[in-house]
Design a protein around this motif. Structure first.
Motif, mmCIF file in Angstrom:
data_model
loop_
_atom_site.group_PDB
_atom_site.id
_atom_site.type_symbol
_atom_site.label_atom_id
_atom_site.label_comp_id
_atom_site.label_asym_id
_atom_site.label_seq_id
_atom_site.Cartn_x
_atom_site.Cartn_y
_atom_site.Cartn_z
ATOM 1 N N THR A 74 -8.160 -9.894 -8.993
ATOM 2 C CA THR A 74 -7.951 -11.262 -9.577
ATOM 3 C C THR A 74 -6.620 -11.695 -9.303
ATOM 4 N N GLY A 75 -5.704 -11.211 -9.282
ATOM 5 C CA GLY A 75 -4.661 -11.889 -8.839
ATOM 6 C C GLY A 75 -4.493 -12.269 -7.365
ATOM 7 N N SER A 76 -5.056 -11.533 -6.629
ATOM 8 C CA SER A 76 -5.399 -11.830 -5.055
ATOM 9 C C SER A 76 -6.008 -12.969 -4.943
ATOM 10 N N LEU A 135 -6.773 -15.549 -7.325
ATOM 11 C CA LEU A 135 -5.869 -16.534 -7.722
ATOM 12 C C LEU A 135 -5.123 -17.051 -6.719
ATOM 13 N N MET A 136 -4.305 -16.192 -5.764
ATOM 14 C CA MET A 136 -3.268 -16.546 -4.669
ATOM 15 C C MET A 136 -4.142 -17.076 -3.647
ATOM 16 N N SER A 172 -5.340 -20.849 -4.701
ATOM 17 C CA SER A 172 -4.187 -21.627 -4.802
ATOM 18 C C SER A 172 -3.928 -22.013 -3.198
ATOM 19 N N ALA A 232 -0.740 -19.785 -9.273
ATOM 20 C CA ALA A 232 -0.777 -18.624 -8.622
ATOM 21 C C ALA A 232 0.378 -17.698 -8.898
ATOM 22 N N THR A 233 1.470 -18.311 -8.869
ATOM 23 C CA THR A 233 2.864 -17.594 -9.072
ATOM 24 C C THR A 233 3.096 -17.324 -10.345
ATOM 25 N N GLY A 256 -1.213 -15.163 -10.939
ATOM 26 C CA GLY A 256 -1.580 -14.122 -9.937
ATOM 27 C C GLY A 256 -0.650 -13.153 -9.609
ATOM 28 N N ILE A 258 -0.909 -8.939 -10.152
ATOM 29 C CA ILE A 258 -0.802 -8.048 -9.133
ATOM 30 C C ILE A 258 0.650 -6.904 -9.395
#
Length: 124
Positions: free
Chosen positions: A16-18, A20-21, A24, A44-45, A48, A52
């Protein structure tokens, strides 16, 4: 925590975090001005990267066991990412507008382009 639960949680948070990055980063190619790029990258920052970090903490928790210092480091990392993300976005946006960078005409509302009431425009 069982191997399966830990693996699923690490996978969910990490992917999920990846994603989002990645979303973005791809969206940054579609926007027309610097202000919009900063606005696109902020989630993202702000979300995301903490996801991570949570995935990394869960993996460490599963492999090495619970340690207070590891939890403390993870919490400080998440807090710093959120604070730095918001401050950096605000600073970059303000610098972009004050430097005279052109703002795409469809960026709305464009309140940053007009000085607040009662304050003169420094650019004649």
């Amino acid at each position: 925590m069982s191997d399966t639960v830990a693996t699923v949680l690490v996978g969910i948070f990490g992917i999920t975090g990846s994603l989002l990055m990645l979303a973005s980063a791809l969206a940054m190619f579609r926007v027309k001005d610097a202000l919009s790029r900063i606005n696109v990258f902020s989630p993202a920052t702000g979300l995301g990267m903490p996801l991570i970090v949570i995935a990394a903490y869960i993996h460490t928790l599963h492999t090495e066991g619970f340690r207070v210092m590891t939890l403390f480091i993870a919490l400080i990392a998440i807090l710093c990412l959120i604070i730095v993300s918001s401050v950096a976005s605000n600073t970059l946006s303000r610098a972009s507008v004050l430097s005279g960078q052109p703002i795409y005409r469809k960026t709305s509302p464009n309140r940053l382009a007009q000085p607040p009431e009662g304050i003169e425009d420094p650019a004649p």
